[in-house]
Write a protein that holds these residues in place. Sequence first.
Motif, PDB file in Angstrom:
ATOM      1  N   ILE B  46      -8.468  -9.216   5.982  1.00  0.00           N
ATOM      2  CA  ILE B  46      -7.553  -8.679   6.982  1.00  0.00           C
ATOM      3  C   ILE B  46      -6.327  -8.172   6.222  1.00  0.00           C
ATOM      4  CG2 ILE B  46      -6.221  -9.199   9.061  1.00  0.00           C
ATOM      5  CD1 ILE B  46      -9.188  -9.656   9.490  1.00  0.00           C
ATOM      6  N   GLY B  47      -6.070  -6.879   6.279  1.00  0.00           N
ATOM      7  CA  GLY B  47      -4.917  -6.329   5.563  1.00  0.00           C
ATOM      8  C   GLY B  47      -5.239  -6.091   4.098  1.00  0.00           C
ATOM      9  N   VAL B  48      -4.445  -6.667   3.214  1.00  0.00           N
ATOM     10  CA  VAL B  48      -4.689  -6.490   1.778  1.00  0.00           C
ATOM     11  C   VAL B  48      -4.678  -7.827   1.054  1.00  0.00           C
ATOM     12  CG1 VAL B  48      -3.754  -4.151   1.590  1.00  0.00           C
ATOM     13  CG2 VAL B  48      -2.224  -6.111   1.358  1.00  0.00           C
ATOM     14  N   GLU B  49      -5.453  -7.871  -0.026  1.00  0.00           N
ATOM     15  CA  GLU B  49      -5.422  -9.035  -0.913  1.00  0.00           C
ATOM     16  C   GLU B  49      -5.094  -8.526  -2.307  1.00  0.00           C
ATOM     17  OE1 GLU B  49      -5.763 -12.228  -0.136  1.00  0.00           O
ATOM     18  OE2 GLU B  49      -6.295 -11.954   1.967  1.00  0.00           O
ATOM     19  N   PHE B  50      -4.840  -9.440  -3.191  1.00  0.00           N
ATOM     20  CA  PHE B  50      -4.321  -9.044  -4.487  1.00  0.00           C
ATOM     21  C   PHE B  50      -4.727 -10.049  -5.552  1.00  0.00           C
ATOM     22  CE2 PHE B  50      -0.921  -9.859  -7.522  1.00  0.00           C
ATOM     23  CZ  PHE B  50      -0.642  -8.603  -8.030  1.00  0.00           C
ATOM     24  N   GLN B  65      -3.625  -4.952 -12.098  1.00  0.00           N
ATOM     25  CA  GLN B  65      -3.105  -5.502 -10.851  1.00  0.00           C
ATOM     26  C   GLN B  65      -3.965  -4.880  -9.760  1.00  0.00           C
ATOM     27  OE1 GLN B  65       1.026  -4.492  -9.769  1.00  0.00           O
ATOM     28  NE2 GLN B  65       1.512  -6.495 -10.606  1.00  0.00           N
ATOM     29  N   ILE B  66      -4.846  -5.681  -9.175  1.00  0.00           N
ATOM     30  CA  ILE B  66      -5.875  -5.096  -8.321  1.00  0.00           C
ATOM     31  C   ILE B  66      -5.617  -5.407  -6.849  1.00  0.00           C
ATOM     32  CG2 ILE B  66      -8.354  -4.878  -7.928  1.00  0.00           C
ATOM     33  CD1 ILE B  66      -8.578  -6.259 -10.805  1.00  0.00           C
ATOM     34  N   TRP B  67      -5.570  -4.356  -6.038  1.00  0.00           N
ATOM     35  CA  TRP B  67      -5.362  -4.498  -4.602  1.00  0.00           C
ATOM     36  C   TRP B  67      -6.687  -4.296  -3.894  1.00  0.00           C
ATOM     37  CZ3 TRP B  67      -0.839  -6.144  -2.542  1.00  0.00           C
ATOM     38  CH2 TRP B  67       0.283  -6.128  -3.388  1.00  0.00           C
ATOM     39  N   ASP B  68      -7.032  -5.289  -3.106  1.00  0.00           N
ATOM     40  CA  ASP B  68      -8.282  -5.273  -2.351  1.00  0.00           C
ATOM     41  C   ASP B  68      -7.916  -5.021  -0.891  1.00  0.00           C
ATOM     42  OD1 ASP B  68     -10.756  -5.809  -1.247  1.00  0.00           O
ATOM     43  OD2 ASP B  68     -10.513  -7.985  -1.373  1.00  0.00           O
ATOM     44  N   THR B  69      -8.489  -3.975  -0.315  1.00  0.00           N
ATOM     45  CA  THR B  69      -8.040  -3.571   1.021  1.00  0.00           C
ATOM     46  C   THR B  69      -9.129  -3.787   2.065  1.00  0.00           C
ATOM     47  OG1 THR B  69      -8.814  -1.325   0.570  1.00  0.00           O
ATOM     48  CG2 THR B  69      -6.516  -1.798   0.091  1.00  0.00           C
ATOM     49  N   ALA B  70      -8.698  -3.990   3.304  1.00  0.00           N
ATOM     50  CA  ALA B  70      -9.649  -4.095   4.410  1.00  0.00           C
ATOM     51  C   ALA B  70     -10.395  -2.777   4.539  1.00  0.00           C
ATOM     52  CB  ALA B  70      -8.908  -4.407   5.708  1.00  0.00           C
ATOM     53  N   GLY B  71     -11.709  -2.862   4.787  1.00  0.00           N
ATOM     54  CA  GLY B  71     -12.514  -1.650   4.772  1.00  0.00           C
ATOM     55  C   GLY B  71     -12.576  -0.903   6.091  1.00  0.00           C
ATOM     56  N   GLN B  72     -12.278  -1.596   7.176  1.00  0.00           N
ATOM     57  CA  GLN B  72     -12.455  -0.938   8.466  1.00  0.00           C
ATOM     58  C   GLN B  72     -11.480   0.223   8.622  1.00  0.00           C
ATOM     59  OE1 GLN B  72     -11.815  -3.289  11.989  1.00  0.00           O
ATOM     60  NE2 GLN B  72     -13.354  -2.158  13.141  1.00  0.00           N
ATOM     61  N   TYR B  82      -0.983   1.255   0.020  1.00  0.00           N
ATOM     62  CA  TYR B  82      -1.229   0.572  -1.252  1.00  0.00           C
ATOM     63  C   TYR B  82      -1.877   1.474  -2.302  1.00  0.00           C
ATOM     64  CZ  TYR B  82       0.378  -3.494   1.064  1.00  0.00           C
ATOM     65  OH  TYR B  82       1.193  -4.369   1.716  1.00  0.00           O
ATOM     66  N   TYR B  83      -2.275   2.673  -1.890  1.00  0.00           N
ATOM     67  CA  TYR B  83      -2.837   3.599  -2.869  1.00  0.00           C
ATOM     68  C   TYR B  83      -1.756   4.146  -3.792  1.00  0.00           C
ATOM     69  CZ  TYR B  83      -6.730   3.896   0.472  1.00  0.00           C
ATOM     70  OH  TYR B  83      -7.760   3.624   1.325  1.00  0.00           O
ATOM     71  N   ARG B  84      -0.547   4.210  -3.269  1.00  0.00           N
ATOM     72  CA  ARG B  84       0.508   4.879  -4.021  1.00  0.00           C
ATOM     73  C   ARG B  84       0.768   4.189  -5.358  1.00  0.00           C
ATOM     74  NH1 ARG B  84       5.366   5.470  -0.451  1.00  0.00           N
ATOM     75  NH2 ARG B  84       6.581   4.416  -2.013  1.00  0.00           N
TER      76      ARG B  84
END
Lengths: 354, 214
Positions: B46-50, B65-72, B82-84
């Motif tokens: 849900i949202g983002v993880e890191f 530094q890896i950002w894992d994002t919700a796929g929906q 978080y792409y920026r």
Amino acid sequence: MEKKRVDDGVTPRLDRFGFAKQEHNSPERLVRSKSAVEHQREERRLRKWRKMIGVGGSDWKHYVRRKPHVVKRRIRKGIPDCLRGLVWQLISGSRDLLLMNPGVYEQLVIYETSASELDIIRDISRTFPSHVFYQQRHGPGQRSLYNVLKAYSVYDREVGYVQGMGFVAGLLLLYMSEEDAFWLLVALLKGAVHAPMEGLYLEGLPLVQQYMFQFDHLMREYLPKIGEHFTEEMINPSMYASQWFITVFSYSFPFHLALRIWDVFLYEGVKIVFKVGLALLKYCHDDLVKLPFEKLIHYLRNFPDDAMNPDKLLPMAYSFKVSKQLEELKQEYEKINGKVAKSQVRQKQPQSAA
Amino acid sequence: MGAYRAEDDYDYLFKVVLIGDSGVGKSNLLSRFTRNEFSLESKSTIGVEFATRSIRVDDKVVKAQIWDTAGQERYRAITSAYYRGAVGALLVYDVTRHVTFENVERWLKELRDHTDSNIVIMLVGNKADLRHLRAVQTEDATSFAEKEHTYFMETSALESLNVESAFTEVLTQIYQIVSRKALESGDDAAAVPKGQTINVDDVSAVKKGGCCSS
């Protein structure tokens, strides 16, 4: 850590709520075995609650009208677990919706199809995977969860199904039937008693964005040192607090704490989510102002056990007064957001690729 | 929102994002790479993880530094922020679900709309262990990757297959672009104060370094 519990073939040990016991954040450590005195106190409390509710909830409305502050105080102390499901339906207004709409739920579940069915199915086993009720593939827990979410996605096709709703529905289903859980979801999202929360899940997640804005400002006002430090470390609320709002603390918080928050949430509305969020930060203030970015991110997702004690955290949460600011911040947000939205439209016009 | 500084020792800090449809295994790829863990019972994000992990490239320590994002899809409203500043991306699909491969094109567009043109992209076909359920042929993904100028690998977070290689390849490629740019422009990227995002011709990355090397 790998394959924990998956293939050991032994029935996992469960906590008193039905979750597989975890290494940390287990409520058991916070809940000592009860003394005789405490048992008696609990019995008295239960009798008071039963009297307040009446048979099947018949006296509830009358009591609330006469003594709203008594009700509020008692709810803040925690609704007795055995009455929770019923009381939640009474205070959320869902019981009235249910009575006004006989047969509707069945219609939605059986006869309608939803564009979200595959999305829902994919998330079913990823919702409270450590709870015994939801573990069995296609078992009663998973089927109820699917039905409620599918019914909602048909009932409101604009919202449909959004990840996060499963945790809300999943929590409700541990305390009530499918149909009751469905109407409670409707009551929340459509705003039977409090402001509607469907904006948490609508296209663009507008309410999530507004809540993040409000929370950020409240945090800076009440906890300026944390605010300053978070600015330096480039931490913003969407990195840690969006889940708090989207699932009302049901996603990653210890269940015994989530339930106590839900008691208050259903009676007093979303402001308790802000208050608990502020209390969490305040409780951990001295750690939070010291930690660098990465440790902060980790910390904000893994609060220390003692911060998860409802009897410590909630009184602190109640001490924050936020209603007035929330209203002001909402207006401010709408003002800024209106302008931003317009200027974006203007900028985008020449390209119009999307 | 660029890359961020950290306490531990590293020479370069690269921000990488994990994107792709819901349920393709992004979170498990991340936990496999950063903690060597895999869970069949993970919750949806849900949202983002890191999470972070450092690896060695040449004689340098490169920290991801890896950002894992919700796929929906609905979550893009909050995850695209978080792409920026990302200099690398793993665009993940599930080899057993063709639709997740079809959606790769949209994810790619999303990524290119929000990031620098020099971003290093790795197309990742995950769940390669489910051989009997395969719905996306390796050749199709290979030719797509060639056409779109992305890297490509098939992985299995469950079997720990190629996970290390996929991340390492992305980080190494970023490292090479950054060090080449630094070389070409004749100055040392270390001239930038610690923790700030620098732009080395379109590639933003952070090099931790002293303040006095100019």
